[in-house]
Write an enzyme that holds these catalytic residues in place. Structure first.
Site, mmCIF file in Angstrom:
data_model
loop_
_atom_site.group_PDB
_atom_site.id
_atom_site.type_symbol
_atom_site.label_atom_id
_atom_site.label_comp_id
_atom_site.label_asym_id
_atom_site.label_seq_id
_atom_site.Cartn_x
_atom_site.Cartn_y
_atom_site.Cartn_z
ATOM 1 N N GLN A 131 37.538 38.900 28.483
ATOM 2 C CA GLN A 131 38.992 38.706 28.545
ATOM 3 C C GLN A 131 39.283 37.221 28.350
ATOM 4 O OE1 GLN A 131 41.405 38.871 32.273
ATOM 5 N NE2 GLN A 131 42.313 40.692 31.337
ATOM 6 N N TYR B 271 50.152 35.122 34.046
ATOM 7 C CA TYR B 271 49.441 34.002 33.457
ATOM 8 C C TYR B 271 50.148 33.545 32.171
ATOM 9 C CZ TYR B 271 46.132 35.172 37.086
ATOM 10 O OH TYR B 271 45.577 35.429 38.317
ATOM 11 N N ARG C 105 45.780 43.020 27.345
ATOM 12 C CA ARG C 105 46.248 43.484 28.662
ATOM 13 C C ARG C 105 47.671 43.004 28.859
ATOM 14 N NH1 ARG C 105 43.447 43.836 34.590
ATOM 15 N NH2 ARG C 105 42.868 45.826 33.657
ATOM 16 N N ARG D 144 38.423 47.723 41.766
ATOM 17 C CA ARG D 144 37.904 47.777 43.141
ATOM 18 C C ARG D 144 36.938 48.941 43.342
ATOM 19 N NH1 ARG D 144 42.777 45.382 43.228
ATOM 20 N NH2 ARG D 144 43.136 43.651 44.678
#
Length: 354
Positions: free
Chosen positions: A99, A182, A230, A324
């Site tokens: 990424q 971001y 993304r 997770r």
């Protein structure tokens, strides 16, 4: 028959199944370089049977790191350090992905287990940059510097150079990070972009720089390999980025040649309150898949094999991205296969435990 464990092809790249390891920051790099931790962390997920193993948000420049301990790929040394990791992932039959990211105004922060607060130049930090001089939080003492047009050209070159180094490192998927508040997401959202030039104001203008980055990476990336993006499909705030704007963006990304949309949400402002729960972001993946006609991945509280199977088998998304759940169990795909009645081959070294 399980659809989750059927192959998935993008361009000429075949993923052995539709279970992807989502990028997850490890905060364990040294000057941006991966360490033994990354080899074990990423390698074990490949051994565990995932179709794609994605490296964490990897900064295209030192100033693009979320923290001083984040991963980077701004030099040939970084590419060489990643090469053994990508090689090992491929040896396990998985696809290595990276990424590519720049944190913008959310850069220069401490480790999350130390509070995650901004750090200044006297404490391993640096001056942050953003579309506009608007801090992430009202309590944030750090005002980011507004990016100049010269800065944008520099950043564009840094993303392109990072893509080239990623190819040299052996990665087969590049994902451009336009989510979670971001830098590229900061250009997209009206909450963070207050520019009055060609890169701010209208939806078309706010999308301009992220789309230029996407095209630069796509132009560098080998024609036979896919590029992901993304997105945060919603800021979960009135007046912010939302699904309708995301549909506009993803249509443009498809025209550029982007192959897959990784559908997340949030991260733009700390006060946002997403409706957190199992599969809460999956409707974004479904809407983009159906309305834009581009493959999508569902991410966000995907934890159960039956849930993951239902998402791909009913066409809600083409793949699931687990974070997770993969931290809790690196061998989640092997265990999911058993739960779904799929006789999945195990690594020969582990066959005795099957």
């Amino acid at each position: 028959m399980s659809i989750l464990f059927t192959p998935f092809t993008l361009r000429e790249l075949v993923f052995k199944n539709r279970i992807f390891v989502s990028p997850m920051c490890m905060y364990s790099s040294k000057e941006g370089l991966p360490t033994d931790w990354h080899m074990v962390h990423l390698g074990s997920r490949a051994v565990g049977g995932a179709g794609l193993v994605m490296v964490e948000a990897t900064a295209v420049t030192p100033q693009g790191r979320i923290s001083p301990d984040d991963s980077g790929i701004w030099s040939a040394e970084h590419a060489a350090a990643f090469a053994p990791i990508t090689r090992f992932i491929k040896e396990q039959g998985s696809v290595p992905g990276i990424q590519l990211a720049h944190a913008g105004r959310k850069a220069s922060t401490d480790l999350p287990w130390k509070g995650g607060r901004p750090v200044d130049v006297n404490h391993r930090g640096w001056q942050t940059i953003a579309p506009s001089p608007v801090p992430f939080s009202r309590e944030d003492p750090v005002i980011p510097r507004e990016a100049t047009l010269e800065d944008l050209e520099t950043l564009l070159g840094q993303f392109a150079a990072a893509a080239r180094r990623s190819v040299e490192a052996g990665f087969e998927v590049a994902e451009i990070h336009m989510a979670h508040g971001y830098l590229l997401h900061q250009f997209l959202s009206p909450l963070s972009n207050q520019r009055v030039d060609d890169f701010g104001g209208s939806l078309e203008n706010r999308c301009r720089f992220p789309l230029r980055v996407a095209k630069a990476v796509r132009d560098i990336w080998p024609e036979h390999l896919p590029v992901f993006v993304r997105v945060s499909a919603s800021d979960w705030m009135e007046g912010g980025w939302d699904l309708e704007q995301t549909l506009y963006l993803t249509r443009a990304l498809k025209q550029i040649g982007i192959d897959f949309i990784d559908c997340s949400s949030g991260g733009m402002v700390p006060e946002a309150m997403p409706p957190f729960g199992p599969g809460f972001q999956t409707p974004f993946a479904t809407a983009i898949r159906n309305e834009v006609g581009i493959p999508t991945g569902a991410v966000g509280v995907v934890t159960d094999p039956v849930q993951a199977e239902q998402i791909v088998a009913t066409g809600l998304a083409d793949a699931v991205l687990l974070a997770r759940a993969m931290l809790r169990d690196p061998y989640w795909p092997l265990h999911a296969a058993k739960a779904l009645g799929v006789d999945l081959p195990w690594p020969l070294q582990y066959e005795r435990a099957k």
